[in-house]
Design a protein around this motif. Structure first.
Motif, PDB file in Angstrom:
ATOM      1  N   GLU A 137       0.868  -1.178   0.000  1.00 26.64           N
ATOM      2  CA  GLU A 137       0.000   0.000   0.000  1.00 26.64           C
ATOM      3  C   GLU A 137       0.910   1.236   0.000  1.00 26.64           C
ATOM      4  O   GLU A 137       1.761   1.344  -0.862  1.00 26.64           O
ATOM      5  CB  GLU A 137      -0.982  -0.039   1.164  1.00 26.64           C
ATOM      6  CG  GLU A 137      -1.956  -1.226   1.089  1.00 26.64           C
ATOM      7  CD  GLU A 137      -2.888  -1.182  -0.126  1.00 26.64           C
ATOM      8  OE1 GLU A 137      -3.141  -0.080  -0.649  1.00 26.64           O
ATOM      9  OE2 GLU A 137      -3.352  -2.247  -0.549  1.00 26.64           O
ATOM     10  N   ASP A 138       0.793   2.143   0.969  1.00 21.47           N
ATOM     11  CA  ASP A 138       1.637   3.341   0.971  1.00 21.47           C
ATOM     12  C   ASP A 138       2.666   3.327   2.083  1.00 21.47           C
ATOM     13  O   ASP A 138       3.234   4.363   2.437  1.00 21.47           O
ATOM     14  CB  ASP A 138       0.769   4.600   1.088  1.00 21.47           C
ATOM     15  CG  ASP A 138      -0.053   4.841  -0.160  1.00 21.47           C
ATOM     16  OD1 ASP A 138       0.399   4.446  -1.257  1.00 21.47           O
ATOM     17  OD2 ASP A 138      -1.154   5.399  -0.050  1.00 21.47           O
ATOM     18  N   GLU A 139       2.935   2.147   2.655  1.00 20.66           N
ATOM     19  CA  GLU A 139       3.942   2.025   3.704  1.00 20.66           C
ATOM     20  C   GLU A 139       5.160   1.295   3.165  1.00 20.66           C
ATOM     21  O   GLU A 139       5.032   0.251   2.511  1.00 20.66           O
ATOM     22  CB  GLU A 139       3.376   1.278   4.920  1.00 20.66           C
ATOM     23  CG  GLU A 139       2.299   2.053   5.645  1.00 20.66           C
ATOM     24  CD  GLU A 139       2.229   1.708   7.113  1.00 20.66           C
ATOM     25  OE1 GLU A 139       3.105   0.968   7.598  1.00 20.66           O
ATOM     26  OE2 GLU A 139       1.298   2.193   7.765  1.00 20.66           O
ATOM     27  N   GLU A 140       6.339   1.852   3.467  1.00 23.15           N
ATOM     28  CA  GLU A 140       7.560   1.228   2.985  1.00 23.15           C
ATOM     29  C   GLU A 140       7.758  -0.138   3.640  1.00 23.15           C
ATOM     30  O   GLU A 140       7.549  -0.311   4.841  1.00 23.15           O
ATOM     31  CB  GLU A 140       8.768   2.116   3.271  1.00 23.15           C
ATOM     32  CG  GLU A 140      10.055   1.579   2.666  1.00 23.15           C
ATOM     33  CD  GLU A 140      11.248   2.490   2.863  1.00 23.15           C
ATOM     34  OE1 GLU A 140      12.353   2.102   2.448  1.00 23.15           O
ATOM     35  OE2 GLU A 140      11.071   3.586   3.451  1.00 23.15           O
ATOM     36  N   ALA A 141       8.132  -1.098   2.822  1.00 24.10           N
ATOM     37  CA  ALA A 141       8.479  -2.441   3.297  1.00 24.10           C
ATOM     38  C   ALA A 141       9.992  -2.580   3.233  1.00 24.10           C
ATOM     39  O   ALA A 141      10.615  -2.156   2.258  1.00 24.10           O
ATOM     40  CB  ALA A 141       7.798  -3.507   2.450  1.00 24.10           C
ATOM     41  N   VAL A 142      10.588  -3.184   4.268  1.00 19.81           N
ATOM     42  CA  VAL A 142      12.041  -3.283   4.340  1.00 19.81           C
ATOM     43  C   VAL A 142      12.468  -4.726   4.524  1.00 19.81           C
ATOM     44  O   VAL A 142      11.727  -5.557   5.050  1.00 19.81           O
ATOM     45  CB  VAL A 142      12.613  -2.415   5.494  1.00 19.81           C
ATOM     46  CG1 VAL A 142      12.289  -0.944   5.256  1.00 19.81           C
ATOM     47  CG2 VAL A 142      12.084  -2.866   6.850  1.00 19.81           C
ATOM     48  N   VAL A 143      13.642  -5.031   4.049  1.00 24.78           N
ATOM     49  CA  VAL A 143      14.379  -6.282   4.247  1.00 24.78           C
ATOM     50  C   VAL A 143      13.830  -7.429   3.389  1.00 24.78           C
ATOM     51  O   VAL A 143      14.565  -8.060   2.639  1.00 24.78           O
ATOM     52  CB  VAL A 143      14.440  -6.706   5.731  1.00 24.78           C
ATOM     53  CG1 VAL A 143      15.301  -7.965   5.893  1.00 24.78           C
ATOM     54  CG2 VAL A 143      14.990  -5.574   6.584  1.00 24.78           C
TER      55      VAL A 143
END
Length: 288
Positions: A137-143
């Motif tokens: 969605e509009d949230e950054e995903a990390v790793v």
């Protein structure tokens, strides 16, 4: 950790017991994801997907796969690389070219999966590290992609937590928090005021977690001996675990933790000194 990794029900070291033992080796599970997934590099949106799939595989972290029409295939150049796996078939690889040098072998497709495999043909995988930014969605995903079956629960606890190593008290509190996270031992977080700060030596080590964010580490001085990277802190954790911001946790595997006076067994995990398998504290390498 995930549905098919470590101590999870379909993982390689399940913590529980089934009434009949399922076949795990080579297990694949493909499911639709309801999340809009975007991947960006060099200011270019390479992936914008509303029909992504998530592939779960025995012994691996889950990955996203995308329909071709939701990927900028005009940015892909054929690679000579070919790989093969028994349960997924042959993979064709592509380089990803944006403004300058290509990202070699940045994307792949299992174009002809074997009979009985999930419908993988027509779905493209993109290495997580090939792109600079990922969004759910509009949230950054990390790793790496977040597993929908993975839970991270932060709970207040009034249990008396006493942490020591070789008889040296490192921390003691009755106002801590505990994280119960899928596939991991409970992690006991202590307010900095209840930690013997004079024993902490700042470390250059940093690690990332898809669920909690990025952690800073300390070594701990025991006598004249530093125990490397024994404690960590999420200074700016992800929203879901915001209550642990600024608190300190220690590796249960490498020291002694007492809860209300009862000594806890040291768990055996990839962070244990005696662990013989692969380490699990780095971003996963996706292979086909």
């Amino acid at each position: 950790m995930s549905l098919t990794l470590g101590p999870a029900p379909l993982g390689n070291k399940p913590a529980g017991v089934f009434n009949s033992e399922p076949e795990r080796e080579g297990l694949l599970y493909l499911e639709p994801s309801p999340r809009r997934i975007r991947g960006i590099a060099g200011g270019v949106t390479v992936i914008d997907s509303r029909e992504a799939r998530m592939l779960h595989e025995y012994g691996r972290l889950p990955i996203y796969l995308f329909p071709r029409e939701e990927v900028r295939t005009d940015l892909l150049e054929p690679s000579e690389r070919r790989t093969r796996s028994e349960n997924k078939g042959e993979a064709l690889w592509w380089h990803l070219r944006l403004h300058g040098e290509p990202v070699e072998d940045g994307a792949w497709e299992w174009h002809d999966p074997p009979r009985g495999a999930p419908p993988l043909a027509g779905l493209l995988g993109v290495k997580w590290g090939a792109l600079e930014l990922w969004f759910e969605e509009d949230e950054e995903a990390v790793v790496h992609p977040r597993d929908p079956y993975h839970r991270v629960d932060v709970l207040d606890t009034s249990r008396r937590v006493r942490i020591s190593l070789d008889g040296e008290l490192l921390a003691e509190t009755d106002r801590g928090k505990v994280i119960f996270e899928t596939g991991l031992p409970p992690r006991w977080y202590v307010p900095l005021d209840d930690v013997r700060e004079e024993l902490l030596i700042p470390s250059e080590r940093r690690t990332g977690c898809a669920y909690k964010g990025f952690a800073s580490y300390w070594s701990v001085l025991i006598g004249d001996r530093p125990e490397e990277n024994l404690a960590w802190c999420y200074r700016e954790p992800r929203r879901e675990v915001a209550p642990i911001a600024g608190m300190i946790a220690f590796f249960n595997e490498r020291l002694d933790i007492e809860l209300d006076g009862q000594l806890q067994a040291r768990p055996l995990t990839p962070w244990s000194p005696e662990w013989k398998g692969e380490r699990a504290d780095e971003a996963p390498v996706i292979t086909a």
